[in-house]
Design a protein around this motif. Structure first.
Motif, PDB file in Angstrom:
ATOM      1  N   ALA A   1       4.344  -1.407   3.622  1.00 46.47           N
ATOM      2  CA  ALA A   1       3.765  -0.262   2.933  1.00 46.47           C
ATOM      3  C   ALA A   1       4.862   0.701   2.497  1.00 46.47           C
ATOM      4  O   ALA A   1       5.918   0.807   3.136  1.00 46.47           O
ATOM      5  N   ALA A   2       4.627   1.396   1.401  1.00 48.93           N
ATOM      6  CA  ALA A   2       5.513   2.471   0.955  1.00 48.93           C
ATOM      7  C   ALA A   2       5.004   3.759   1.594  1.00 48.93           C
ATOM      8  O   ALA A   2       3.929   4.251   1.249  1.00 48.93           O
ATOM      9  N   VAL A   3       5.772   4.296   2.522  1.00 44.83           N
ATOM     10  CA  VAL A   3       5.309   5.431   3.329  1.00 44.83           C
ATOM     11  C   VAL A   3       6.202   6.635   3.074  1.00 44.83           C
ATOM     12  O   VAL A   3       7.425   6.550   3.164  1.00 44.83           O
ATOM     13  N   GLU A   4       5.569   7.760   2.746  1.00 46.81           N
ATOM     14  CA  GLU A   4       6.311   9.015   2.624  1.00 46.81           C
ATOM     15  C   GLU A   4       5.669  10.056   3.523  1.00 46.81           C
ATOM     16  O   GLU A   4       4.447  10.039   3.747  1.00 46.81           O
TER      17      GLU A   4
ATOM     18  N   ARG B   1       0.844  -1.195   0.000  1.00 45.90           N
ATOM     19  CA  ARG B   1       0.000   0.000   0.000  1.00 45.90           C
ATOM     20  C   ARG B   1       0.880   1.246   0.000  1.00 45.90           C
ATOM     21  O   ARG B   1       2.007   1.254   0.510  1.00 45.90           O
ATOM     22  N   ARG B   2       0.353   2.321  -0.562  1.00 50.08           N
ATOM     23  CA  ARG B   2       1.081   3.589  -0.657  1.00 50.08           C
ATOM     24  C   ARG B   2       0.422   4.600   0.273  1.00 50.08           C
ATOM     25  O   ARG B   2      -0.766   4.910   0.116  1.00 50.08           O
TER      26      ARG B   2
ATOM     27  N   SER C   1      -2.756   7.482  -7.332  1.00 48.09           N
ATOM     28  CA  SER C   1      -1.321   7.685  -7.085  1.00 48.09           C
ATOM     29  C   SER C   1      -0.911   7.218  -5.701  1.00 48.09           C
ATOM     30  O   SER C   1       0.240   6.815  -5.492  1.00 48.09           O
ATOM     31  N   VAL C   2      -1.810   7.284  -4.741  1.00 52.47           N
ATOM     32  CA  VAL C   2      -1.582   6.740  -3.394  1.00 52.47           C
ATOM     33  C   VAL C   2      -2.877   6.104  -2.917  1.00 52.47           C
ATOM     34  O   VAL C   2      -3.962   6.364  -3.453  1.00 52.47           O
ATOM     35  N   ASP C   3      -2.787   5.303  -1.864  1.00 53.38           N
ATOM     36  CA  ASP C   3      -3.965   4.603  -1.357  1.00 53.38           C
ATOM     37  C   ASP C   3      -4.649   5.340  -0.220  1.00 53.38           C
ATOM     38  O   ASP C   3      -5.862   5.203  -0.023  1.00 53.38           O
TER      39      ASP C   3
ATOM     40  N   VAL D   1       0.695   8.397   2.359  1.00 51.99           N
ATOM     41  CA  VAL D   1       1.300   9.719   2.531  1.00 51.99           C
ATOM     42  C   VAL D   1       0.892  10.271   3.882  1.00 51.99           C
ATOM     43  O   VAL D   1      -0.303  10.295   4.223  1.00 51.99           O
TER      44      VAL D   1
END
Length: 459
Positions: free
Chosen positions: A75-78, A48-49, A111-113, A51
């Motif tokens: 998860a890809a976390v920014e 999952r993405r 673009s993000v979840d 932000v």
């Protein structure tokens, strides 16, 4: 009972709890609850993405620690750092787990979840700083937004808005509900509210919301040896030659079986008795309902009801004839009627309903039920109850007449004004939801659904 506490109450309870816990333990509890809620929303964490919108306070720390937990689950976390500083421990944890800090950019659907709002906490001021607002504008509203504790930009203790605020689909709050979760217009920004218990020891709350179990406990039920007079008699001084429908609808609300008898006194008596043959005429009552559709008869009907010395529900046309305090009464205005009663503009009532319903209860010395998406019930010296049942389809002609009759029957059956008004609002909203089934609704159908709602209450 769902309780909502003030910021001062919460801060005091948190300080007392933190004194007994290891440093940082309370934030870790909050972050864990937040991370689990995000995983539940997304149906998993891996791939999952995410932000994070990170502010300078503890809400930013909650978001960063939760982001670290999500990153460890794949998860890809920014993180976007939107304040002049960030929680150092949370930022280090995020980076150690593989999360990254990036600059704000437009976010389009797909673009993000999920976006997590950790910008401002319960100590934040209403509205958003310009820099934050600029970063939020390019975020597509189709991307799910999860707020940490409260949506950034709302006034936590009043439920008011001042400028831009985050609009969340889900709010994860900690320890207790806040006033902004229940009171409009801020409540409209919260979406679904999920409470994470932190084990706080809290005082009585100034704002509360009845739940089904509370309504079941308060609902008057006949004793095994009950007789009709002992169960309460409600009298109606409603309707007129011009508005006979108001008499029928208030009678439908009163005649749900909660009281033992309904009496009707007014110029629409013939049509009422034609449709409700169980209704009788003038006699002794335990409560009156007056004002709904009374037109030119309103002043006389109000005077007659008040002269009887029993609790009175004062609705619609009769509200314009109040000249001072009416202890023991329940007033049921909508925003426009309350504006006239207080000498305010309707727009200000709708912008500050919690403030104005409290003001009205103090001025008139009685319970005031302010109708709206979130109906508020205030007493001069007790908590405000905010009703969370209902459907937008309930905004239909005659619904208020049904509610007035229902509250009157609860008064006659023995409930005090605060309980009668708040139980009546809950039942009215629940019946509307049942009858509507997400489609168009009439006031008559809402009244007809009331007995079924009561039968389905937990025992």
């Amino acid at each position: 009972m769902r309780a909502a506490h003030t910021v001062a109450q919460i801060r005091a309870a948190e300080a007392a709890l933190m004194a007994r816990l290891p440093e940082g333990a309370l934030m870790q509890r909050a972050a864990t609850g937040l991370a689990h809620a995000v995983v539940d929303l997304l149906g998993g964490g891996y791939g999952r993405r995410v932000v994070l919108l990170v502010g300078p306070g503890d809400n930013g720390g909650d978001a960063l620690y939760a982001g670290a937990l999500l990153a460890r689950r794949g998860a890809a976390v920014e993180a976007w750092l939107l304040g002049d500083r960030a929680h150092e421990g949370g930022l280090a944890a995020l980076r150690a787990a593989g999360g990254v800090v990036t600059a704000p950019r437009p976010l389009r659907k797909g673009s993000v979840d999920v976006v997590v709002d950790g910008i401002l906490g319960i100590g934040g001021r209403p509205g958003l700083p310009a820099r934050v607002a600029e970063a939020l504008v390019p975020i597509s509203p189709s991307i799910p937004m999860v707020a940490v504790d409260v949506p950034s930009g709302v006034d936590v203790d009043t439920g008011e808005l001042a400028g831009m605020a985050v609009r969340a689909d889900l709010t994860i709050t900690f320890g207790t509900h806040k006033l902004a979760h229940l009171a409009d217009p801020a409540a409209r920004c919260c979406g679904v509210v999920h409470l994470v218990d932190l084990g706080l020891d809290l005082p009585p709350a100034p704002v509360e919301a009845l739940q089904a179990a509370d309504v079941a406990r308060l609902l008057p039920r006949p004793a095994p040896d009950a007789q009709k007079y002992g169960r309460g008699v409600v009298g109606l001084r409603t309707g007129s030659a011009r508005y006979p429908g108001a008499a029928l609808l208030s009678t439908a609300g009163a005649g749900t079986g909660l009281a033992g008898m309904v009496r009707y006194v007014g110029s629409a008596a013939d049509v009422v008795k034609q449709h409700h043959p169980e209704v009788v005429g003038e006699g002794q009552v335990q409560a009156w309902v007056v004002g709904s559709g009374t037109d030119a008869d309103a002043a006389d009907q109000l005077a007659a009801a008040l002269a009887d010395g029993v609790p009175v529900v004062i609705d619609a046309d009769a509200l314009a004839h109040l000249t001072g305090p009416v202890p023991g009464a329940v007033l049921t205005p909508h925003a426009g009627e309350l504006a006239a009663m207080l000498g305010e503009q309707r727009e200000d009532i709708e912008a500050r309903p919690l403030h104005h319903v409290r003001e009205a209860a103090a001025r008139y010395g009685c319970v005031v039920l302010l109708k709206g998406r979130r109906t508020l019930v205030a007493s001069p010296d007790g908590p405000v109850r905010i009703n969370t049942t209902g459907t937008p389809w309930l905004a239909t002609a005659g619904a208020g007449d049904v509610l007035a009759g229902l509250v009157g029957s609860l008064l006659a059956a023995g409930l005090g004004p605060l309980d009668a008004a708040s139980v009546g609002a809950w039942l009215h909203g629940a019946a509307a939801t049942l009858a509507s089934r997400d489609g168009p609704l009439t006031a008559t159908r809402a009244a007809q659904a009331l007995p079924e709602v009561m039968r389905e209450l937990p025992s």
